[in-house]
Design a protein around this motif. Structure first.
Motif, PDB file in Angstrom:
ATOM      1  N   LEU A 185       0.837  -1.189   0.000  1.00  0.00           N
ATOM      2  CA  LEU A 185       0.000   0.000   0.000  1.00  0.00           C
ATOM      3  C   LEU A 185       0.876   1.245   0.000  1.00  0.00           C
ATOM      4  O   LEU A 185       1.812   1.354   0.795  1.00  0.00           O
ATOM      5  CB  LEU A 185      -0.903   0.025   1.238  1.00  0.00           C
ATOM      6  N   PHE A 186       0.552   2.176  -0.893  1.00  0.00           N
ATOM      7  CA  PHE A 186       1.329   3.420  -0.957  1.00  0.00           C
ATOM      8  C   PHE A 186       0.999   4.309   0.234  1.00  0.00           C
ATOM      9  O   PHE A 186      -0.161   4.541   0.564  1.00  0.00           O
ATOM     10  CB  PHE A 186       1.015   4.166  -2.249  1.00  0.00           C
ATOM     11  N   GLY A 187       2.054   4.800   0.882  1.00  0.00           N
ATOM     12  CA  GLY A 187       1.885   5.742   1.986  1.00  0.00           C
ATOM     13  C   GLY A 187       3.014   6.751   1.999  1.00  0.00           C
ATOM     14  O   GLY A 187       4.145   6.433   1.635  1.00  0.00           O
ATOM     15  N   THR A 188       2.707   7.961   2.438  1.00  0.00           N
ATOM     16  CA  THR A 188       3.700   9.034   2.415  1.00  0.00           C
ATOM     17  C   THR A 188       4.203   9.448   3.793  1.00  0.00           C
ATOM     18  O   THR A 188       5.281  10.020   3.910  1.00  0.00           O
ATOM     19  CB  THR A 188       3.113  10.291   1.754  1.00  0.00           C
ATOM     20  N   ASP A 189       3.391   9.225   4.842  1.00  0.00           N
ATOM     21  CA  ASP A 189       3.678   9.770   6.167  1.00  0.00           C
ATOM     22  C   ASP A 189       3.624  11.299   6.146  1.00  0.00           C
ATOM     23  O   ASP A 189       4.292  11.967   6.943  1.00  0.00           O
ATOM     24  CB  ASP A 189       5.033   9.295   6.701  1.00  0.00           C
ATOM     25  N   TRP A 190       2.826  11.852   5.220  1.00  0.00           N
ATOM     26  CA  TRP A 190       2.637  13.311   5.195  1.00  0.00           C
ATOM     27  C   TRP A 190       2.205  13.776   6.581  1.00  0.00           C
ATOM     28  O   TRP A 190       1.437  13.083   7.250  1.00  0.00           O
ATOM     29  CB  TRP A 190       1.548  13.673   4.165  1.00  0.00           C
ATOM     30  N   PRO A 191       2.739  14.908   7.085  1.00  0.00           N
ATOM     31  CA  PRO A 191       3.455  15.961   6.373  1.00  0.00           C
ATOM     32  C   PRO A 191       4.961  15.763   6.239  1.00  0.00           C
ATOM     33  O   PRO A 191       5.647  16.679   5.771  1.00  0.00           O
ATOM     34  CB  PRO A 191       3.162  17.191   7.232  1.00  0.00           C
ATOM     35  N   LEU A 192       5.482  14.593   6.634  1.00  0.00           N
ATOM     36  CA  LEU A 192       6.924  14.413   6.527  1.00  0.00           C
ATOM     37  C   LEU A 192       7.393  14.485   5.081  1.00  0.00           C
ATOM     38  O   LEU A 192       8.422  15.118   4.789  1.00  0.00           O
ATOM     39  CB  LEU A 192       7.349  13.077   7.144  1.00  0.00           C
ATOM     40  N   TYR A 193       6.637  13.846   4.166  1.00  0.00           N
ATOM     41  CA  TYR A 193       7.096  13.746   2.785  1.00  0.00           C
ATOM     42  C   TYR A 193       5.985  14.112   1.805  1.00  0.00           C
ATOM     43  O   TYR A 193       4.805  13.865   2.063  1.00  0.00           O
ATOM     44  CB  TYR A 193       7.624  12.334   2.501  1.00  0.00           C
ATOM     45  N   ASP A 194       6.378  14.665   0.679  1.00  0.00           N
ATOM     46  CA  ASP A 194       5.447  15.110  -0.347  1.00  0.00           C
ATOM     47  C   ASP A 194       5.007  13.928  -1.204  1.00  0.00           C
ATOM     48  O   ASP A 194       5.853  13.115  -1.626  1.00  0.00           O
ATOM     49  CB  ASP A 194       6.126  16.162  -1.232  1.00  0.00           C
ATOM     50  N   PRO A 195       3.716  13.791  -1.499  1.00  0.00           N
ATOM     51  CA  PRO A 195       3.238  12.641  -2.278  1.00  0.00           C
ATOM     52  C   PRO A 195       3.888  12.497  -3.647  1.00  0.00           C
ATOM     53  O   PRO A 195       4.275  11.391  -4.043  1.00  0.00           O
ATOM     54  CB  PRO A 195       1.734  12.898  -2.400  1.00  0.00           C
ATOM     55  N   GLN A 196       4.012  13.589  -4.383  1.00  0.00           N
ATOM     56  CA  GLN A 196       4.636  13.515  -5.707  1.00  0.00           C
ATOM     57  C   GLN A 196       6.065  13.003  -5.620  1.00  0.00           C
ATOM     58  O   GLN A 196       6.485  12.128  -6.385  1.00  0.00           O
ATOM     59  CB  GLN A 196       4.619  14.889  -6.375  1.00  0.00           C
ATOM     60  N   GLU A 197       6.822  13.562  -4.676  1.00  0.00           N
ATOM     61  CA  GLU A 197       8.226  13.167  -4.532  1.00  0.00           C
ATOM     62  C   GLU A 197       8.336  11.719  -4.088  1.00  0.00           C
ATOM     63  O   GLU A 197       9.221  10.988  -4.554  1.00  0.00           O
ATOM     64  CB  GLU A 197       8.920  14.094  -3.546  1.00  0.00           C
ATOM     65  N   GLU A 198       7.449  11.281  -3.194  1.00  0.00           N
ATOM     66  CA  GLU A 198       7.519   9.914  -2.707  1.00  0.00           C
ATOM     67  C   GLU A 198       7.136   8.917  -3.797  1.00  0.00           C
ATOM     68  O   GLU A 198       7.743   7.845  -3.913  1.00  0.00           O
ATOM     69  CB  GLU A 198       6.608   9.742  -1.489  1.00  0.00           C
ATOM     70  N   MET A 199       6.150   9.251  -4.621  1.00  0.00           N
ATOM     71  CA  MET A 199       5.796   8.388  -5.747  1.00  0.00           C
ATOM     72  C   MET A 199       6.980   8.214  -6.687  1.00  0.00           C
ATOM     73  O   MET A 199       7.294   7.100  -7.115  1.00  0.00           O
ATOM     74  CB  MET A 199       4.596   8.983  -6.498  1.00  0.00           C
ATOM     75  N   GLN A 200       7.638   9.309  -7.000  1.00  0.00           N
ATOM     76  CA  GLN A 200       8.780   9.259  -7.910  1.00  0.00           C
ATOM     77  C   GLN A 200       9.934   8.475  -7.287  1.00  0.00           C
ATOM     78  O   GLN A 200      10.576   7.652  -7.960  1.00  0.00           O
ATOM     79  CB  GLN A 200       9.236  10.666  -8.261  1.00  0.00           C
ATOM     80  N   ARG A 201      10.164   8.682  -5.991  1.00  0.00           N
ATOM     81  CA  ARG A 201      11.306   8.052  -5.337  1.00  0.00           C
ATOM     82  C   ARG A 201      11.155   6.532  -5.282  1.00  0.00           C
ATOM     83  O   ARG A 201      12.087   5.798  -5.617  1.00  0.00           O
ATOM     84  CB  ARG A 201      11.475   8.636  -3.937  1.00  0.00           C
ATOM     85  N   ILE A 202       9.968   6.051  -4.897  1.00  0.00           N
ATOM     86  CA  ILE A 202       9.811   4.601  -4.781  1.00  0.00           C
ATOM     87  C   ILE A 202       9.811   3.929  -6.149  1.00  0.00           C
ATOM     88  O   ILE A 202      10.333   2.825  -6.313  1.00  0.00           O
ATOM     89  CB  ILE A 202       8.545   4.227  -3.978  1.00  0.00           C
ATOM     90  N   GLN A 203       9.272   4.603  -7.166  1.00  0.00           N
ATOM     91  CA  GLN A 203       9.274   4.001  -8.496  1.00  0.00           C
ATOM     92  C   GLN A 203      10.685   3.918  -9.056  1.00  0.00           C
ATOM     93  O   GLN A 203      11.076   2.887  -9.627  1.00  0.00           O
ATOM     94  CB  GLN A 203       8.382   4.782  -9.456  1.00  0.00           C
ATOM     95  N   GLU A 204      11.458   4.974  -8.861  1.00  0.00           N
ATOM     96  CA  GLU A 204      12.820   4.973  -9.378  1.00  0.00           C
ATOM     97  C   GLU A 204      13.730   4.022  -8.600  1.00  0.00           C
ATOM     98  O   GLU A 204      14.478   3.237  -9.191  1.00  0.00           O
ATOM     99  CB  GLU A 204      13.386   6.392  -9.346  1.00  0.00           C
ATOM    100  N   MET A 205      13.661   4.061  -7.269  1.00  0.00           N
ATOM    101  CA  MET A 205      14.539   3.213  -6.465  1.00  0.00           C
ATOM    102  C   MET A 205      14.180   1.736  -6.615  1.00  0.00           C
ATOM    103  O   MET A 205      15.048   0.865  -6.619  1.00  0.00           O
ATOM    104  CB  MET A 205      14.481   3.622  -4.995  1.00  0.00           C
ATOM    105  N   GLY A 206      12.892   1.456  -6.765  1.00  0.00           N
ATOM    106  CA  GLY A 206      12.451   0.082  -6.918  1.00  0.00           C
ATOM    107  C   GLY A 206      12.436  -0.403  -8.340  1.00  0.00           C
ATOM    108  O   GLY A 206      12.154  -1.579  -8.591  1.00  0.00           O
ATOM    109  N   GLU A 207      12.736   0.505  -9.276  1.00  0.00           N
ATOM    110  CA  GLU A 207      12.686   0.200 -10.709  1.00  0.00           C
ATOM    111  C   GLU A 207      11.344  -0.452 -11.061  1.00  0.00           C
ATOM    112  O   GLU A 207      11.269  -1.494 -11.708  1.00  0.00           O
ATOM    113  CB  GLU A 207      13.863  -0.702 -11.109  1.00  0.00           C
ATOM    114  N   LEU A 208      10.269   0.193 -10.624  1.00  0.00           N
ATOM    115  CA  LEU A 208       8.924  -0.334 -10.813  1.00  0.00           C
ATOM    116  C   LEU A 208       8.354   0.075 -12.165  1.00  0.00           C
ATOM    117  O   LEU A 208       8.518   1.218 -12.593  1.00  0.00           O
ATOM    118  CB  LEU A 208       8.003   0.182  -9.702  1.00  0.00           C
ATOM    119  N   SER A 209       7.674  -0.856 -12.803  1.00  0.00           N
ATOM    120  CA  SER A 209       6.959  -0.526 -14.035  1.00  0.00           C
ATOM    121  C   SER A 209       5.754   0.349 -13.696  1.00  0.00           C
ATOM    122  O   SER A 209       5.311   0.421 -12.537  1.00  0.00           O
ATOM    123  CB  SER A 209       6.474  -1.809 -14.717  1.00  0.00           C
ATOM    124  N   ASP A 210       5.219   1.010 -14.708  1.00  0.00           N
ATOM    125  CA  ASP A 210       4.035   1.831 -14.480  1.00  0.00           C
ATOM    126  C   ASP A 210       2.867   0.993 -13.984  1.00  0.00           C
ATOM    127  O   ASP A 210       2.086   1.434 -13.124  1.00  0.00           O
ATOM    128  CB  ASP A 210       3.642   2.563 -15.769  1.00  0.00           C
TER     129      ASP A 210
END
Length: 278
Positions: free
Chosen positions: A225-250
Motif C-alpha cells: 500500500l502506498f503511503g507518504t507519512d505526510w506531512p513528513l514527505y510530499d506525495p509527488q516526490e515519494e511516488m517518484q522516489r519509490i518508483q525509481e529506487m524500486g525500478e517499478l513498471s508503471d
C-alpha cells in the motif's frame, strides 16, 4: 482509485507544534504544514484521490478528543478522507469507544506505541485486539533507530500479535519496521499472512535502491500500500522516489497506488469479513 494510506493532519491550533515535534524526532524538515487543507492540496497535485488520516491519542484522556477529530474530518471531507481513530490501553472505557467510533463510520484504528507511551506487547491490548477483530483495520507504527528489545514497537512484537489474532486486519507501517527492515524481512515477510498489509511510508529516504527492491520483492504485490507519512514527505516526490529506487513498471506502480481500494472494510461501513487463520 489512488489512495495514500498513511497521512497525518492536525487541528490548525496545534499543527505548527506537531510539525516541529516531527522535525525534531525524525531529524527531517517536513514537506507539509500539517493542516488538512495543505494535505488535500498536496494529494490533488499528485493525482491521489483519497487519503487515510491517522489519529493517535498520546494519553488516555486524549482518546475521546482524538476520535472526535477523526469523525469530524471524515464527515467534513466525504470521498476525500478516510479517518482512522485511536485507542489506548490506559483508557478503561475502550469497549464503549469502539462501539461509538464504529457507529460513526470509522473503519480503522491507529496505534503508535512509541508516541502513545505503551509497548505493543502490553497485555492490556489483548482484549482490545480480540474485540476489534472483524470490525476495524489497524495501522500500526513499527520500528525506530534503537534495537528491537528496547523499542516499544518492533516486527517481533507485531508478529506475535498476528499469530495470536489471525483475524485481525493489520497494516504494518514503514514496510513493517522503520529502520528495522532486516528484522521485518526475517519475521513479517517470511510467512504468508492474509491479514497483513505493508505500507511504503518513511522508507525510501533512509534506504538504498537495493534495500527497496528487496523489500518490494519480499512483500506480496497485492499487499503493498502506498503511503507518504505526510506531512513528513510530499506525495509527488515519494511516488517518484519509490518508483525509481524500486525500478517499478508503471503497471506495478499503479497496483501499489490502488491496492488500498480493494481492502475489506476500508471504503465501506460493512464489517470486515472474518478470515481464516494463516
Amino acid at each position: 482509485m489512488y489512495i495514500d494510506i498513511h497521512t497525518h493532519a492536525f487541528h490548525p491550533k496545534i499543527a505548527h507544534k506537531a510539525v516541529e515535534h516531527l522535525n525534531e524526532h525524525y531529524d527531517v524538515v517536513c514537506a507539509g504544514s500539517g493542516t488538512i487543507d495543505n494535505l488535500l492540496e498536496s494529494e490533488r497535485r499528485a493525482g491521489i484521490d483519497m487519503c487515510v488520516v491517522l489519529c493517535a491519542a498520546t494519553a488516555p484522556a486524549q482518546v475521546i478528543p482524538a476520535n472526535n477529530y477523526a469523525i469530524s474530518l471524515q464527515k467534513a471531507h466525504p470521498g476525500q478522507i478516510i479517518a482512522f481513530g485511536t485507542v489506548h490501553p490506559g483508557y478503561e472505557q475502550w469497549e464503549a469507544e469502539l462501539d461509538r467510533i464504529e457507529a460513526a463510520g470509522i473503519r480503522g484504528i491507529k496505534l503508535h506505541p512509541d508516541f502513545q507511551g505503551f509497548w505493543l506487547s502490553d497485555e492490556r491490548l489483548l482484549p482490545i485486539f480480540e474485540a476489534a477483530q472483524g470490525r476495524f483495520v489497524f495501522e500500526v507504527h513499527i520500528g525506530d533507530r534503537i534495537s528491537p528489545e528496547k523499542n516499544p514497537s518492533c516486527p517481533y512484537k507485531l508478529a506475535a500479535i498476528l499469530d495470536a489474532f489471525p483475524q485481525l486486519e493489520v497494516i504494518a507501517a514503514h514496510f513493517g519496521g522503520y529502520r528495522m527492515w532486516a528484522h521485518a524481512l526475517k519475521t513479517l515477510m517470511v510467512k504468508e499472512r492474509p491479514n497483513l498489509w505493508f505500507d511504503t511510508s518513511s522508507t525510501t529516504p533512509f534506504s538504498t535502491p537495493q534495500l527497496v527492491k528487496t523489500l518490494l520483492k519480499a512483500c506480496p504485490p497485492e499487499r503493498l500500500l502506498f503511503g507518504t507519512d505526510w506531512p513528513l514527505y510530499d506525495p509527488q516526490e515519494e511516488m517518484q522516489r519509490i518508483q525509481e529506487m524500486g525500478e517499478l513498471s508503471d503497471s506495478m506502480m499503479d497496483k501499489i497506488m490502488s491496492n488500498a481500494s480493494a481492502m475489506p472494510g476500508l471504503l465501506h461501513r460493512d464489517k470486515i469479513p472474518a478470515m481464516a487463520a494463516s
